[in-house]
Design a protein around this motif. Structure first.
Motif, PDB file in Angstrom:
ATOM      1  N   LEU A 310     -16.418  42.129 -10.421  1.00  0.00           N
ATOM      2  CA  LEU A 310     -15.556  42.956 -11.265  1.00  0.00           C
ATOM      3  C   LEU A 310     -14.087  42.588 -11.113  1.00  0.00           C
ATOM      4  O   LEU A 310     -13.370  42.396 -12.104  1.00  0.00           O
ATOM      5  N   LEU A 311     -13.607  42.461  -9.881  1.00  0.00           N
ATOM      6  CA  LEU A 311     -12.195  42.174  -9.644  1.00  0.00           C
ATOM      7  C   LEU A 311     -11.778  40.851 -10.278  1.00  0.00           C
ATOM      8  O   LEU A 311     -10.715  40.751 -10.908  1.00  0.00           O
ATOM      9  N   PHE A 312     -12.595  39.837 -10.140  1.00  0.00           N
ATOM     10  CA  PHE A 312     -12.217  38.526 -10.664  1.00  0.00           C
ATOM     11  C   PHE A 312     -12.472  38.401 -12.171  1.00  0.00           C
ATOM     12  O   PHE A 312     -11.852  37.556 -12.824  1.00  0.00           O
ATOM     13  N   THR A 313     -13.327  39.253 -12.721  1.00  0.00           N
ATOM     14  CA  THR A 313     -13.438  39.310 -14.178  1.00  0.00           C
ATOM     15  C   THR A 313     -12.167  39.888 -14.780  1.00  0.00           C
ATOM     16  O   THR A 313     -11.683  39.432 -15.824  1.00  0.00           O
ATOM     17  N   LEU A 314     -11.587  40.891 -14.129  1.00  0.00           N
ATOM     18  CA  LEU A 314     -10.301  41.433 -14.576  1.00  0.00           C
ATOM     19  C   LEU A 314      -9.216  40.361 -14.545  1.00  0.00           C
ATOM     20  O   LEU A 314      -8.382  40.275 -15.453  1.00  0.00           O
ATOM     21  N   LEU A 315      -9.234  39.528 -13.505  1.00  0.00           N
ATOM     22  CA  LEU A 315      -8.287  38.419 -13.439  1.00  0.00           C
ATOM     23  C   LEU A 315      -8.522  37.446 -14.593  1.00  0.00           C
ATOM     24  O   LEU A 315      -7.565  36.971 -15.228  1.00  0.00           O
ATOM     25  N   ALA A 316      -9.769  37.160 -14.888  1.00  0.00           N
ATOM     26  CA  ALA A 316     -10.099  36.224 -15.973  1.00  0.00           C
ATOM     27  C   ALA A 316      -9.581  36.737 -17.311  1.00  0.00           C
ATOM     28  O   ALA A 316      -9.128  35.942 -18.151  1.00  0.00           O
ATOM     29  N   MET A 317      -9.617  38.048 -17.528  1.00  0.00           N
ATOM     30  CA  MET A 317      -9.139  38.606 -18.786  1.00  0.00           C
ATOM     31  C   MET A 317      -7.646  38.374 -18.975  1.00  0.00           C
ATOM     32  O   MET A 317      -7.153  38.268 -20.105  1.00  0.00           O
ATOM     33  N   ARG A 318      -6.909  38.265 -17.882  1.00  0.00           N
ATOM     34  CA  ARG A 318      -5.479  37.960 -17.970  1.00  0.00           C
ATOM     35  C   ARG A 318      -5.236  36.467 -18.179  1.00  0.00           C
ATOM     36  O   ARG A 318      -4.231  36.073 -18.787  1.00  0.00           O
ATOM     37  N   LEU A 319      -6.134  35.651 -17.681  1.00  0.00           N
ATOM     38  CA  LEU A 319      -5.913  34.205 -17.713  1.00  0.00           C
ATOM     39  C   LEU A 319      -6.433  33.530 -18.974  1.00  0.00           C
ATOM     40  O   LEU A 319      -5.901  32.489 -19.378  1.00  0.00           O
ATOM     41  N   VAL A 320      -7.466  34.108 -19.618  1.00  0.00           N
ATOM     42  CA  VAL A 320      -8.160  33.382 -20.677  1.00  0.00           C
ATOM     43  C   VAL A 320      -7.262  33.095 -21.874  1.00  0.00           C
ATOM     44  O   VAL A 320      -7.395  32.053 -22.524  1.00  0.00           O
ATOM     45  N   ASP A 321      -6.308  33.979 -22.184  1.00  0.00           N
ATOM     46  CA  ASP A 321      -5.383  33.731 -23.287  1.00  0.00           C
ATOM     47  C   ASP A 321      -4.050  33.174 -22.803  1.00  0.00           C
ATOM     48  O   ASP A 321      -3.146  32.938 -23.603  1.00  0.00           O
ATOM     49  N   ARG A 322      -3.908  32.970 -21.497  1.00  0.00           N
ATOM     50  CA  ARG A 322      -2.683  32.389 -20.938  1.00  0.00           C
ATOM     51  C   ARG A 322      -2.917  30.960 -20.476  1.00  0.00           C
ATOM     52  O   ARG A 322      -2.295  30.023 -20.978  1.00  0.00           O
ATOM     53  N   LEU A 323      -3.811  30.818 -19.520  1.00  0.00           N
ATOM     54  CA  LEU A 323      -4.107  29.482 -19.009  1.00  0.00           C
ATOM     55  C   LEU A 323      -4.943  28.687 -19.998  1.00  0.00           C
ATOM     56  O   LEU A 323      -4.795  27.466 -20.121  1.00  0.00           O
ATOM     57  N   GLY A 324      -5.836  29.375 -20.720  1.00  0.00           N
ATOM     58  CA  GLY A 324      -6.670  28.701 -21.707  1.00  0.00           C
ATOM     59  C   GLY A 324      -8.114  28.591 -21.270  1.00  0.00           C
ATOM     60  O   GLY A 324      -8.461  28.769 -20.097  1.00  0.00           O
ATOM     61  N   ARG A 325      -8.984  28.263 -22.235  1.00  0.00           N
ATOM     62  CA  ARG A 325     -10.423  28.212 -21.973  1.00  0.00           C
ATOM     63  C   ARG A 325     -10.807  26.960 -21.185  1.00  0.00           C
ATOM     64  O   ARG A 325     -11.544  27.012 -20.204  1.00  0.00           O
ATOM     65  N   ARG A 326     -10.317  25.810 -21.637  1.00  0.00           N
ATOM     66  CA  ARG A 326     -10.749  24.537 -21.056  1.00  0.00           C
ATOM     67  C   ARG A 326     -10.376  24.408 -19.576  1.00  0.00           C
ATOM     68  O   ARG A 326     -11.233  24.029 -18.753  1.00  0.00           O
ATOM     69  N   PRO A 327      -9.134  24.693 -19.168  1.00  0.00           N
ATOM     70  CA  PRO A 327      -8.804  24.597 -17.738  1.00  0.00           C
ATOM     71  C   PRO A 327      -9.660  25.501 -16.867  1.00  0.00           C
ATOM     72  O   PRO A 327     -10.068  25.102 -15.767  1.00  0.00           O
ATOM     73  N   LEU A 328      -9.940  26.714 -17.338  1.00  0.00           N
ATOM     74  CA  LEU A 328     -10.765  27.627 -16.544  1.00  0.00           C
ATOM     75  C   LEU A 328     -12.179  27.090 -16.368  1.00  0.00           C
ATOM     76  O   LEU A 328     -12.774  27.213 -15.285  1.00  0.00           O
ATOM     77  N   MET A 329     -12.737  26.498 -17.421  1.00  0.00           N
ATOM     78  CA  MET A 329     -14.083  25.926 -17.318  1.00  0.00           C
ATOM     79  C   MET A 329     -14.117  24.762 -16.326  1.00  0.00           C
ATOM     80  O   MET A 329     -15.057  24.632 -15.532  1.00  0.00           O
TER      81      MET A 329
END
Length: 459
Positions: A310-329
């Protein structure tokens, strides 16, 4: 289409279009309750398996099949959802998913034999499969480009909330005797009813309404989402992207023009499962039993996994439109591969439970920040509007097929290779996944669904 935030509840484009962020967020959360059902049935099996092994005298083969039977139902659910949503709309499909889930939860709780239990779990899978396809698709179709990634990631957030709540409930029910598993499954009726009532309040997807020729109603729905400028911009983009054809067949999804997008979608879906993390979620008790943990500690670890998830999904919600999809994958593929190598070594040497727990939690954190939400975001984004529901259905069927293979084979592989053995395999798959993403996945953040058609189809 570039958005700038001009108030708490609105976003404005450079052309003067503004959207009602609070309303869009609200309907996204309601649709994403389908993810909670996914999370419930996904997690409940981990807490129930120690009881089910005794109740139904499960061997390795049946343990894998019982666990994976959910995925077989999900495949059927995706097939049904694709056709149903194209013909009748996204909303009726979500209502049917909630109803099927409620009935199957009661059926599992009351099952008197292994056959009836597996049949009911298969039925639950149909509901979960429909929701897993329709919820992110609906959210993507009502969300502006600038916040679409965050909103689709809400579906992953409700999945992990479902996982956490279910793990906590399982932990406390585990002391209620050998019949505790019946309560674990029966409680699934509650979120299913809540989801059904919520969907009754949702508007139909404006993109589906335009495709169905119901332009006036589409304008009315878009009027709730944004101002008149937004309505006109969105209508123009949708109409421009829709060819005048009949509803697509599955064969149309593999036509040359859309094949690159479909190839990427299927590849991402299969990788999200074959990366191996769902073995950790579904077989937590098996992993920790192999290093001598008690039943109480095994179930406690499922709760820890849920919290970190849960905690890291909340972090992902902040990053997905900032850092982008490809870098996270890319980060996720590397991080999981390294975590599995360490976990395999710890399990092979029968290391202390604390070290195994720490490594498992690192793997969960990496997955929750990357592959878990971003795969669903990309699958909801990359397909052209005219074939989106059918293409998402194909990708999601591939995902559930891969999930079945993963969870069915793990008990058998662990029996012959040791619990640590499969994790070497999963580490290798993560390397292959990294290379696939690096070569084939293009960045999608900040682009409208119509703009993405050009990127992934070339026209």
């Amino acid at each position: 289409m570039i958005f700038a935030k001009n108030s708490v509840n609105n976003f404005m484009t450079t052309s003067g279009a503004s959207v009602n962020n609070a309303y869009i967020l609200g309907i996204s959360f309601i649709s994403a309750l389908g993810g909670y059902l996914f999370g419930f049935d996904f997690a409940v099996i981990s807490g129930a398996l120690p009881f089910l092994r005794v109740e139904f005298s499960l061997n390795a083969w049946w343990e894998g099949f019982l666990t994976g039977s959910l995925a077989l139902g999900c495949i059927v659910g995706c097939l049904v959802a694709g056709r149903l949503s194209d013909r009748y709309g996204r909303r009726p499909g979500l209502l049917l998913a909630a109803l099927l889930f409620a009935l199957s939860s009661l059926g599992m709780a009351l099952a008197g034999s292994l056959t009836s239990f597996v049949t009911m779990r298969f039925g639950a899978g149909i509901g979960v499969g429909m929701a897993s396809m329709l919820s992110p698709m609906y959210i993507a179709e009502v969300s502006p480009a600038a916040i679409r990634g965050r909103n689709v990631a809400i579906n992953q957030l409700t999945i992990v909330i479902g996982v956490l709540v279910t793990n906590v409930v399982n932990y406390y029910l585990s002391d209620d005797g050998p019949e505790a598993w019946r309560w674990m499954f029966g409680l699934g009726v509650l979120p299913a009813v809540l989801f059904f009532v919520g969907v009754l309040w949702l508007p139909e997807s404006p993109r589906w309404l335009v495709k169905a020729g119901r332009l006036a109603l589409a304008q009315a729905v878009l009027g709730k989402l944004g101002n008149p400028v937004f309505v006109q911009e969105t209508l123009h983009n949708i109409q421009r992207s829709l060819p005048k054809t009949t509803p697509p067949s599955f064969a149309a999804v593999f036509e040359r023009g859309v094949r690159p997008a479909v190839f990427v979608g299927i590849g991402l879906a299969v990788f999200q499962q074959f990366c191996g993390i769902n073995v950790v979620f579904n077989y937590t008790s098996t992993i920790f039993e192999s290093v001598g943990a008690s039943l109480d500690r095994q179930l406690f670890e499922t709760v820890s996994i849920g919290v970190v998830n849960l905690l890291f999904t909340l972090l992902a919600m902040r990053l997905v439109d900032r850092l982008g999809r490809r870098p996270l994958m890319l980060i996720g593929a590397v991080g999981l591969g390294v975590s599995y190598i360490v976990l395999a070594l710890l399990l092979q040497t029968h290391a202390a439970t604390g070290w195994v727990s720490a490594t498992v939690l690192v793997a969960i954190a990496v997955y929750a920040t990357s592959l878990a939400p971003v795969t669903w975001v990309l699958i909801a984004e990359i397909f052209p509007t005219a074939i989106r529901s059918t293409a998402i259905s194909v990708a999601t069927i591939s995902l559930w097929g891969a999930y079945f293979v993963l969870v069915f084979t793990f008990p058998i592989l662990a029996q012959y290779l040791g619990t640590y053995g499969p994790f070497w395999l999963y580490a290798g798959i993560c390397l292959i996944g990294f290379l696939f993403v690096r070569r084939n996945v293009r960045e999608t953040k900040g682009k409208t669904l119509e703009e993405l058609e050009t990127i992934f189809t070339g026209h």
